[in-house]
Design a protein around this motif. Structure first.
Motif, PDB file in Angstrom:
ATOM      1  N   PRO A 106       8.048  64.077   6.397  1.00  0.00           N
ATOM      2  CA  PRO A 106       8.407  62.756   6.910  1.00  0.00           C
ATOM      3  C   PRO A 106       7.269  61.743   6.917  1.00  0.00           C
ATOM      4  CG  PRO A 106       9.508  64.405   8.210  1.00  0.00           C
ATOM      5  CD  PRO A 106       8.575  65.145   7.273  1.00  0.00           C
ATOM      6  N   ALA A 107       6.058  62.176   7.246  1.00  0.00           N
ATOM      7  CA  ALA A 107       4.944  61.220   7.266  1.00  0.00           C
ATOM      8  C   ALA A 107       4.728  60.614   5.884  1.00  0.00           C
ATOM      9  CB  ALA A 107       3.674  61.911   7.744  1.00  0.00           C
ATOM     10  N   GLU A 108       4.694  61.453   4.864  1.00  0.00           N
ATOM     11  CA  GLU A 108       4.504  60.960   3.499  1.00  0.00           C
ATOM     12  C   GLU A 108       5.664  60.076   3.062  1.00  0.00           C
ATOM     13  OE1 GLU A 108       4.590  62.596  -1.122  1.00  0.00           O
ATOM     14  OE2 GLU A 108       4.479  64.032   0.541  1.00  0.00           O
ATOM     15  N   PHE A 109       6.880  60.551   3.272  1.00  0.00           N
ATOM     16  CA  PHE A 109       8.049  59.824   2.782  1.00  0.00           C
ATOM     17  C   PHE A 109       8.267  58.515   3.541  1.00  0.00           C
ATOM     18  CE2 PHE A 109      10.352  63.873   1.065  1.00  0.00           C
ATOM     19  CZ  PHE A 109       9.396  63.951   0.051  1.00  0.00           C
ATOM     20  N   ALA A 110       7.916  58.495   4.822  1.00  0.00           N
ATOM     21  CA  ALA A 110       8.027  57.253   5.581  1.00  0.00           C
ATOM     22  C   ALA A 110       6.977  56.252   5.113  1.00  0.00           C
ATOM     23  CB  ALA A 110       7.872  57.535   7.071  1.00  0.00           C
ATOM     24  N   THR A 111       5.749  56.722   4.940  1.00  0.00           N
ATOM     25  CA  THR A 111       4.648  55.843   4.520  1.00  0.00           C
ATOM     26  C   THR A 111       4.911  55.245   3.136  1.00  0.00           C
ATOM     27  OG1 THR A 111       3.092  57.180   5.814  1.00  0.00           O
ATOM     28  CG2 THR A 111       2.162  55.738   4.126  1.00  0.00           C
ATOM     29  N   LYS A 112       5.505  56.031   2.257  1.00  0.00           N
ATOM     30  CA  LYS A 112       5.791  55.567   0.897  1.00  0.00           C
ATOM     31  C   LYS A 112       7.128  54.846   0.770  1.00  0.00           C
ATOM     32  CE  LYS A 112       3.043  59.166  -1.403  1.00  0.00           C
ATOM     33  NZ  LYS A 112       3.080  60.359  -2.308  1.00  0.00           N
ATOM     34  N   GLY A 113       7.848  54.719   1.869  1.00  0.00           N
ATOM     35  CA  GLY A 113       9.125  54.015   1.829  1.00  0.00           C
ATOM     36  C   GLY A 113      10.223  54.765   1.109  1.00  0.00           C
ATOM     37  N   ILE A 114      10.139  56.094   1.089  1.00  0.00           N
ATOM     38  CA  ILE A 114      11.126  56.906   0.372  1.00  0.00           C
ATOM     39  C   ILE A 114      12.344  57.199   1.233  1.00  0.00           C
ATOM     40  CG2 ILE A 114      11.511  59.213  -0.616  1.00  0.00           C
ATOM     41  CD1 ILE A 114       8.642  59.077  -1.681  1.00  0.00           C
ATOM     42  N   LEU A 115      12.129  57.393   2.556  1.00  0.00           N
ATOM     43  CA  LEU A 115      13.233  57.714   3.451  1.00  0.00           C
ATOM     44  C   LEU A 115      13.560  56.549   4.378  1.00  0.00           C
ATOM     45  CD1 LEU A 115      12.627  61.388   4.678  1.00  0.00           C
ATOM     46  CD2 LEU A 115      14.301  60.578   2.999  1.00  0.00           C
ATOM     47  N   THR A 116      14.826  56.426   4.705  1.00  0.00           N
ATOM     48  CA  THR A 116      15.316  55.389   5.606  1.00  0.00           C
ATOM     49  C   THR A 116      15.019  55.744   7.055  1.00  0.00           C
ATOM     50  OG1 THR A 116      17.112  54.839   4.085  1.00  0.00           O
ATOM     51  CG2 THR A 116      17.383  54.159   6.381  1.00  0.00           C
ATOM     52  N   ASP A 117      14.564  54.772   7.817  1.00  0.00           N
ATOM     53  CA  ASP A 117      14.390  54.912   9.254  1.00  0.00           C
ATOM     54  C   ASP A 117      15.778  54.890   9.904  1.00  0.00           C
ATOM     55  OD1 ASP A 117      13.904  54.646  11.958  1.00  0.00           O
ATOM     56  OD2 ASP A 117      12.683  52.830  11.782  1.00  0.00           O
ATOM     57  N   VAL A 118      16.166  56.017  10.516  1.00  0.00           N
ATOM     58  CA  VAL A 118      17.507  56.107  11.115  1.00  0.00           C
ATOM     59  C   VAL A 118      17.428  56.134  12.639  1.00  0.00           C
ATOM     60  CG1 VAL A 118      18.555  57.222   9.112  1.00  0.00           C
ATOM     61  CG2 VAL A 118      17.475  58.650  10.884  1.00  0.00           C
ATOM     62  N   THR A 119      16.322  55.684  13.190  1.00  0.00           N
ATOM     63  CA  THR A 119      16.123  55.726  14.641  1.00  0.00           C
ATOM     64  C   THR A 119      17.261  55.045  15.386  1.00  0.00           C
ATOM     65  OG1 THR A 119      13.735  55.643  14.258  1.00  0.00           O
ATOM     66  CG2 THR A 119      14.497  55.234  16.500  1.00  0.00           C
ATOM     67  N   SER A 120      17.703  53.896  14.896  1.00  0.00           N
ATOM     68  CA  SER A 120      18.753  53.143  15.588  1.00  0.00           C
ATOM     69  C   SER A 120      20.092  53.865  15.572  1.00  0.00           C
ATOM     70  CB  SER A 120      18.913  51.761  14.952  1.00  0.00           C
ATOM     71  OG  SER A 120      19.348  51.867  13.597  1.00  0.00           O
ATOM     72  N   ARG A 121      20.255  54.819  14.687  1.00  0.00           N
ATOM     73  CA  ARG A 121      21.508  55.575  14.608  1.00  0.00           C
ATOM     74  C   ARG A 121      21.501  56.796  15.535  1.00  0.00           C
ATOM     75  NH1 ARG A 121      24.670  54.423   9.881  1.00  0.00           N
ATOM     76  NH2 ARG A 121      23.562  53.261   8.252  1.00  0.00           N
ATOM     77  N   ALA A 331      26.526  58.182   3.881  1.00  0.00           N
ATOM     78  CA  ALA A 331      25.542  59.267   3.927  1.00  0.00           C
ATOM     79  C   ALA A 331      25.306  59.718   5.363  1.00  0.00           C
ATOM     80  CB  ALA A 331      24.236  58.813   3.285  1.00  0.00           C
ATOM     81  N   TRP A 332      25.224  58.761   6.290  1.00  0.00           N
ATOM     82  CA  TRP A 332      25.022  59.117   7.692  1.00  0.00           C
ATOM     83  C   TRP A 332      26.206  59.921   8.230  1.00  0.00           C
ATOM     84  CZ3 TRP A 332      21.236  59.693  10.926  1.00  0.00           C
ATOM     85  CH2 TRP A 332      21.504  59.808  12.302  1.00  0.00           C
ATOM     86  N   ASN A 333      27.417  59.531   7.852  1.00  0.00           N
ATOM     87  CA  ASN A 333      28.595  60.288   8.286  1.00  0.00           C
ATOM     88  C   ASN A 333      28.535  61.733   7.798  1.00  0.00           C
ATOM     89  OD1 ASN A 333      30.192  58.653   9.913  1.00  0.00           O
ATOM     90  ND2 ASN A 333      31.221  57.659   8.205  1.00  0.00           N
ATOM     91  N   LEU A 334      28.135  61.927   6.544  1.00  0.00           N
ATOM     92  CA  LEU A 334      28.036  63.282   6.004  1.00  0.00           C
ATOM     93  C   LEU A 334      26.961  64.076   6.754  1.00  0.00           C
ATOM     94  CD1 LEU A 334      28.688  65.510   3.969  1.00  0.00           C
ATOM     95  CD2 LEU A 334      27.040  64.425   2.390  1.00  0.00           C
ATOM     96  N   ILE A 335      25.820  63.456   6.994  1.00  0.00           N
ATOM     97  CA  ILE A 335      24.722  64.143   7.682  1.00  0.00           C
ATOM     98  C   ILE A 335      25.133  64.552   9.093  1.00  0.00           C
ATOM     99  CG2 ILE A 335      22.443  63.785   8.721  1.00  0.00           C
ATOM    100  CD1 ILE A 335      21.674  62.213   6.210  1.00  0.00           C
ATOM    101  N   THR A 336      25.759  63.647   9.830  1.00  0.00           N
ATOM    102  CA  THR A 336      26.134  63.984  11.201  1.00  0.00           C
ATOM    103  C   THR A 336      27.211  65.068  11.220  1.00  0.00           C
ATOM    104  OG1 THR A 336      27.658  62.092  11.253  1.00  0.00           O
ATOM    105  CG2 THR A 336      25.452  61.777  12.185  1.00  0.00           C
ATOM    106  N   TYR A 337      28.034  65.134  10.192  1.00  0.00           N
ATOM    107  CA  TYR A 337      29.007  66.225  10.084  1.00  0.00           C
ATOM    108  C   TYR A 337      28.294  67.554   9.837  1.00  0.00           C
ATOM    109  CZ  TYR A 337      32.615  69.236   8.136  1.00  0.00           C
ATOM    110  OH  TYR A 337      33.438  70.304   7.880  1.00  0.00           O
TER     111      TYR A 337
END
Length: 426
Positions: A106-121, A331-337
């Protein structure tokens, strides 16, 4: 980075639990996503060699598609060793909507903008509903970049026959000092030449073992600014403890060449009394084709250190959404399932659930009560490996310097000073 993830395969030999699942259909409004004939197509990237099997994931996806007829999920499976680079190279094109992410990324992928910040979800209830160690799996700098999908850590495995020979019980193994005292008795009485075996080869395995002990001693890998910080008193004390266990003849000196598979084999052949290892070792030690000690090994939470803390090392994974996905909501719906308690409770032979309530449900824990009991404590508090963007390079430096200290080429203080200096320079 090649990590011995395959060693932690999914608890073979434990009977699967059948749970009747009733799910309401979820809406899957894509964020401007790919549609064809009113259907949304999600592309998901998974790992094929540990945790949930491909057959289990396919079954989850089929059930999801049945409950969500407007969504099609295309699953791709790769080996763990290929997973990181596949995510990175596919990111610019937005190829995947859901990806499986190791806890060290997560640190690498967040820093490089690869993964979406889903904190608000993130629902607020997850902080208490999830096991404490699982909850932080995809967290970096106070934000979340995915949802945990199966907690994992190393547990203590103990040979009950050897314990009995020196008049000891599991209760004597609640602390590392207590374990060393029992180990000394075993050695003095000729029960076993080397009571302890570890994964201390110059590989990712040694980072996991060092981290688990570091947490027990009350330390962490980084300071409040996220910089490597292991050359302080606690970090050096931890490495000194490891080295002394070799010098005192309690740890098999061959441990400096062992990875997890070697520790498992040593336990399975009755050559050692104690070892740290992942969940899958529990199943392997009950398998008579692999083990001569079936029914003689107990699985226990990691012992407490001088600080009273007893965190395991976080070896979990998570499901994240690449920033290039055009199907963020779907994608979020699939992940939460996939990560939901109901679904995870159906497949405990893959990964154990993230959810605290599952560990108090007798219909689930009855299939492997000893494992679930250890996991309930073991997953409550997990120490993270260094949450740094250049994790692979940092890990390689730590591996090399820890190894030098263990084989006597450096003092523990010199080794940790060098690791911190290289981290700052690089």
């Amino acid at each position: 980075m090649k990590m011995t993830r395959f060693i932690r395969a999914g608890l073979a030999g434990v009977a699967a639990l059948a749970v009747t699942l009733s799910l309401a259909a979820c809406s899957s409004s894509g964020g401007g996503g790919t549609t064809s004939g009113g259907k949304t197509t999600l592309n998901a990237l998974f790992m094929q060699q540990a945790g949930y099997s491909q057959e289990q994931i396919d079954a989850m996806i089929k059930a999801y598609e049945t409950a969500n007829p407007d969504v099609t999920v295309n699953a791709t499976y790769v080996a763990y060793e290929a997973l990181h680079d596949k995510i990175v190279t596919a990111a610019p094109a937005g190829t995947y909507d859901v990806v499986l992410v190791d806890v060290i990324w997560p640190a690498e992928f967040a820093t490089k903008g690869i993964l979406t910040d889903v904190t608000s979800r993130y629902p607020a209830s997850w902080k208490t509903d999830m096991l404490g160690g699982a909850y932080t799996t995809a967290e970096f700098n106070g934000k979340f970049y995915g949802v945990p999908w199966g907690p994992s850590t190393k547990f203590l495995y103990a040979n009950e026959d050897m314990l009995a020979q020196v008049g000891a019980t599991d209760a004597d193994l609640g602390t590392w000092d207590g374990l060393l005292a029992v180990a000394q008795k075993m050695k003095d009485q000729g029960v076993v030449q080397y009571p302890l075996a570890w994964s201390w080869s110059q590989a990712e395995a040694v980072i996991c073992d060092y981290g688990q002990l570091l947490g027990a001693f009350g330390g962490s890998f980084t300071d409040s600014s996220g910089n490597l910080d292991v050359n302080n008193n606690v970090g050096v004390q931890t490495l000194t403890w490891m080295k002394q266990s070799i010098d005192n003849g309690l740890t098999n000196p061959a441990s400096t060449t062992f990875i997890e598979d070697d520790v498992q084999k040593s336990l399975a052949q009755g050559q050692t009394a104690f070892g740290l290892n992942w969940e899958s070792t529990f199943a392997a030690l009950q398998d008579s084709t692999q083990s001569t000690v079936v029914g003689k090994i107990h699985i226990l939470p990691t012992p407490a250190g001088p600080s009273g803390a007893r965190p395991g090392i976080n070896g979990a994974m998570a499901l994240g959404i690449p920033t290039g996905s055009k199907n963020q909501d779907a994608a979020w719906n699939l992940i939460t399932y996939l990560t939901s308690q109901d679904v995870q409770n159906q497949y405990p032979t893959g990964w154990l659930p993230n959810w605290s309530a599952s560990y108090s449900d007798a219909s689930i824990t009855a299939q492997a009560p000893e494992l679930f009991a250890a996991a309930k404590t073991g997953y409550a508090d997990l120490i993270q490996r260094p949450q740094v963007a250049n994790y692979n390079a940092t890990s390689a430096v730590l591996q090399a310097d820890i190894q030098k200290a263990l084989i006597g080429q450096m003092t523990p203080q010199q080794a940790m000073d060098d690791a911190v200096a290289q981290s700052k320079a690089g």
